[in-house]
Design a protein around this motif. Sequence first.
Motif, PDB file in Angstrom:
ATOM      1  N   MET A  91      15.494 -86.675 -29.586  1.00  0.00           N
ATOM      2  CA  MET A  91      16.165 -86.108 -28.413  1.00  0.00           C
ATOM      3  C   MET A  91      16.595 -87.230 -27.488  1.00  0.00           C
ATOM      4  N   SER A  92      17.779 -87.105 -26.891  1.00  0.00           N
ATOM      5  CA  SER A  92      18.326 -88.102 -25.989  1.00  0.00           C
ATOM      6  C   SER A  92      18.356 -87.561 -24.562  1.00  0.00           C
ATOM      7  N   LEU A  93      18.272 -88.486 -23.608  1.00  0.00           N
ATOM      8  CA  LEU A  93      18.364 -88.103 -22.206  1.00  0.00           C
ATOM      9  C   LEU A  93      19.799 -87.754 -21.818  1.00  0.00           C
ATOM     10  N   ALA A  94      20.739 -88.064 -22.706  1.00  0.00           N
ATOM     11  CA  ALA A  94      22.154 -87.829 -22.396  1.00  0.00           C
ATOM     12  C   ALA A  94      22.439 -86.368 -22.079  1.00  0.00           C
ATOM     13  N   GLU A  95      21.778 -85.442 -22.775  1.00  0.00           N
ATOM     14  CA  GLU A  95      22.026 -84.027 -22.531  1.00  0.00           C
ATOM     15  C   GLU A  95      21.600 -83.625 -21.124  1.00  0.00           C
ATOM     16  N   HIS A  96      20.508 -84.193 -20.652  1.00  0.00           N
ATOM     17  CA  HIS A  96      20.040 -83.884 -19.301  1.00  0.00           C
ATOM     18  C   HIS A  96      20.985 -84.470 -18.251  1.00  0.00           C
ATOM     19  N   VAL A  97      21.505 -85.667 -18.526  1.00  0.00           N
ATOM     20  CA  VAL A  97      22.492 -86.261 -17.634  1.00  0.00           C
ATOM     21  C   VAL A  97      23.760 -85.403 -17.618  1.00  0.00           C
ATOM     22  N   ARG A  98      24.150 -84.911 -18.776  1.00  0.00           N
ATOM     23  CA  ARG A  98      25.353 -84.082 -18.880  1.00  0.00           C
ATOM     24  C   ARG A  98      25.208 -82.799 -18.063  1.00  0.00           C
ATOM     25  N   ILE A  99      24.056 -82.187 -18.107  1.00  0.00           N
ATOM     26  CA  ILE A  99      23.817 -80.959 -17.338  1.00  0.00           C
ATOM     27  C   ILE A  99      24.042 -81.196 -15.855  1.00  0.00           C
ATOM     28  N   LEU A 100      23.551 -82.337 -15.363  1.00  0.00           N
ATOM     29  CA  LEU A 100      23.642 -82.640 -13.935  1.00  0.00           C
ATOM     30  C   LEU A 100      25.010 -83.161 -13.521  1.00  0.00           C
ATOM     31  N   GLY A 101      25.743 -83.779 -14.449  1.00  0.00           N
ATOM     32  CA  GLY A 101      26.939 -84.510 -14.067  1.00  0.00           C
ATOM     33  C   GLY A 101      28.255 -83.974 -14.568  1.00  0.00           C
ATOM     34  N   ARG A 102      28.290 -82.721 -15.001  1.00  0.00           N
ATOM     35  CA  ARG A 102      29.531 -82.175 -15.554  1.00  0.00           C
ATOM     36  C   ARG A 102      30.636 -82.021 -14.531  1.00  0.00           C
ATOM     37  N   GLY A 103      30.292 -81.990 -13.281  1.00  0.00           N
ATOM     38  CA  GLY A 103      31.321 -81.873 -12.253  1.00  0.00           C
ATOM     39  C   GLY A 103      31.257 -80.544 -11.535  1.00  0.00           C
ATOM     40  N   PRO A 104      32.052 -80.393 -10.476  1.00  0.00           N
ATOM     41  CA  PRO A 104      32.042 -79.161  -9.676  1.00  0.00           C
ATOM     42  C   PRO A 104      32.308 -77.928 -10.531  1.00  0.00           C
ATOM     43  N   GLY A 105      31.461 -76.924 -10.328  1.00  0.00           N
ATOM     44  CA  GLY A 105      31.638 -75.670 -11.045  1.00  0.00           C
ATOM     45  C   GLY A 105      31.016 -75.639 -12.415  1.00  0.00           C
ATOM     46  N   ARG A 106      30.612 -76.786 -12.950  1.00  0.00           N
ATOM     47  CA  ARG A 106      30.056 -76.818 -14.304  1.00  0.00           C
ATOM     48  C   ARG A 106      28.646 -77.399 -14.335  1.00  0.00           C
ATOM     49  N   SER A 107      28.330 -78.293 -13.405  1.00  0.00           N
ATOM     50  CA  SER A 107      26.985 -78.869 -13.381  1.00  0.00           C
ATOM     51  C   SER A 107      26.003 -77.866 -12.799  1.00  0.00           C
ATOM     52  N   ARG A 108      24.744 -78.082 -13.077  1.00  0.00           N
ATOM     53  CA  ARG A 108      23.684 -77.218 -12.550  1.00  0.00           C
ATOM     54  C   ARG A 108      22.396 -78.025 -12.462  1.00  0.00           C
ATOM     55  N   SER A 109      21.395 -77.441 -11.848  1.00  0.00           N
ATOM     56  CA  SER A 109      20.081 -78.073 -11.806  1.00  0.00           C
ATOM     57  C   SER A 109      19.395 -77.953 -13.158  1.00  0.00           C
ATOM     58  N   LEU A 110      18.434 -78.811 -13.398  1.00  0.00           N
ATOM     59  CA  LEU A 110      17.613 -78.703 -14.594  1.00  0.00           C
ATOM     60  C   LEU A 110      16.636 -77.549 -14.441  1.00  0.00           C
ATOM     61  N   THR A 111      16.348 -76.879 -15.524  1.00  0.00           N
ATOM     62  CA  THR A 111      15.264 -75.916 -15.505  1.00  0.00           C
ATOM     63  C   THR A 111      13.948 -76.679 -15.473  1.00  0.00           C
ATOM     64  N   ARG A 112      12.880 -75.985 -15.208  1.00  0.00           N
ATOM     65  CA  ARG A 112      11.561 -76.627 -15.202  1.00  0.00           C
ATOM     66  C   ARG A 112      11.259 -77.249 -16.560  1.00  0.00           C
ATOM     67  N   GLY A 113      11.581 -76.541 -17.639  1.00  0.00           N
ATOM     68  CA  GLY A 113      11.343 -77.067 -18.975  1.00  0.00           C
ATOM     69  C   GLY A 113      12.202 -78.280 -19.277  1.00  0.00           C
ATOM     70  N   GLU A 114      13.465 -78.249 -18.854  1.00  0.00           N
ATOM     71  CA  GLU A 114      14.355 -79.391 -19.074  1.00  0.00           C
ATOM     72  C   GLU A 114      13.879 -80.608 -18.290  1.00  0.00           C
ATOM     73  N   ALA A 115      13.396 -80.385 -17.081  1.00  0.00           N
ATOM     74  CA  ALA A 115      12.866 -81.488 -16.281  1.00  0.00           C
ATOM     75  C   ALA A 115      11.647 -82.102 -16.971  1.00  0.00           C
ATOM     76  N   ALA A 116      10.785 -81.269 -17.531  1.00  0.00           N
ATOM     77  CA  ALA A 116       9.613 -81.779 -18.249  1.00  0.00           C
ATOM     78  C   ALA A 116      10.041 -82.609 -19.455  1.00  0.00           C
ATOM     79  N   GLU A 117      11.044 -82.131 -20.184  1.00  0.00           N
ATOM     80  CA  GLU A 117      11.558 -82.897 -21.326  1.00  0.00           C
ATOM     81  C   GLU A 117      12.095 -84.251 -20.874  1.00  0.00           C
TER      82      GLU A 117
END
Length: 318
Positions: free
Chosen positions: A1-27
């Motif tokens: 597993m790469s951290l890139a997916e978590h960065v992508r979730i946070l950095g997709r841009g206005p209207g597409r990014s979101r916060s990490l879930t608790r499980g995603e943050a733990a990962e």
Amino acid sequence: MSLAEHVRILGRGPGRSRSLTRGEAAEAMTLMLSGGAAPEAVGALLMLLRMKGETAAEIAGFAEAAAVALPALPQPDLDWPCYAAGRTRGLPWFLLSARLVARAGHRVLLHGWNGADTAIRQGLAQLAIPQVGPDAVAKALADQRLAYLPLERLSPQLLDLLTLREVLGLRSCVNTVCRVLNPGRARASVQGVFHPPYRLLQADAGALLRLPALTVIKGGGGEFERHPAKAVTGFGLRGGHPWEQVFDGLLPEETRRLDDGEADPVRLSALWEGTLRDPFSEAVVLGTAALALETLGAEDGLSQARALWADRHLPCAA
């Protein structure tokens, strides 16, 4: 597993990014602590979180994953994190407060890191509060009911993340994670913040982590240390339920600051021994101890703190 997916979730841009879930943050925290995440991705994740603003679920997820990676520790009665950088704090009078709480029979585990600020480590040495590694916590709590566990000995990996501040130039959520870490799984915790909005964030994270008792205040320099001449609002938990209370000042309003220019750690032991007379500093100690004692269930923490202070030179009860 790469951290890139978590960065992508946070950095997709206005209207597409979101916060990490608790499980995603733990990962994400597990990946960062493993050493397998690209340093560029770690920096990107931490700065995206700072720009967005962390959620309680993210902080709780990070803390859960970080706690899993810690060595086993005995359970103290009170968790007391110390992670401020020293601004506007002055001498760490709260160390005497922790000593009073320990005299009341509660096992207190201090843990922390304060960067280039040496005031706390010097204060610990001056007061003979043991600074120990994980394997010596049990003995220190048994002998003195009080111990300080440096972050560099508790989790060098977490310290590496915390000190990325020196590289990135900005504070990251790791500082908040360390405050809510509770490495000994105590059922009560006291926490300080420098910026008031973090009081509710840490209280909400504590609720997600099912902490029964928690008090968070805006304290001296960000530590759990109250100014005795000002009202202070406590946020947190009592019986696992959200709690908030305003505590009136203990002294008449005055302009003296916690950082009063005094830096000699000998003043800490002198106040304890009674060779230094300083009503303001004594009120800092008593007011801070009172909040900690009430977090542990005392009905009138201030009266108990005053009694403990008056009897501080007597032998501790077994």
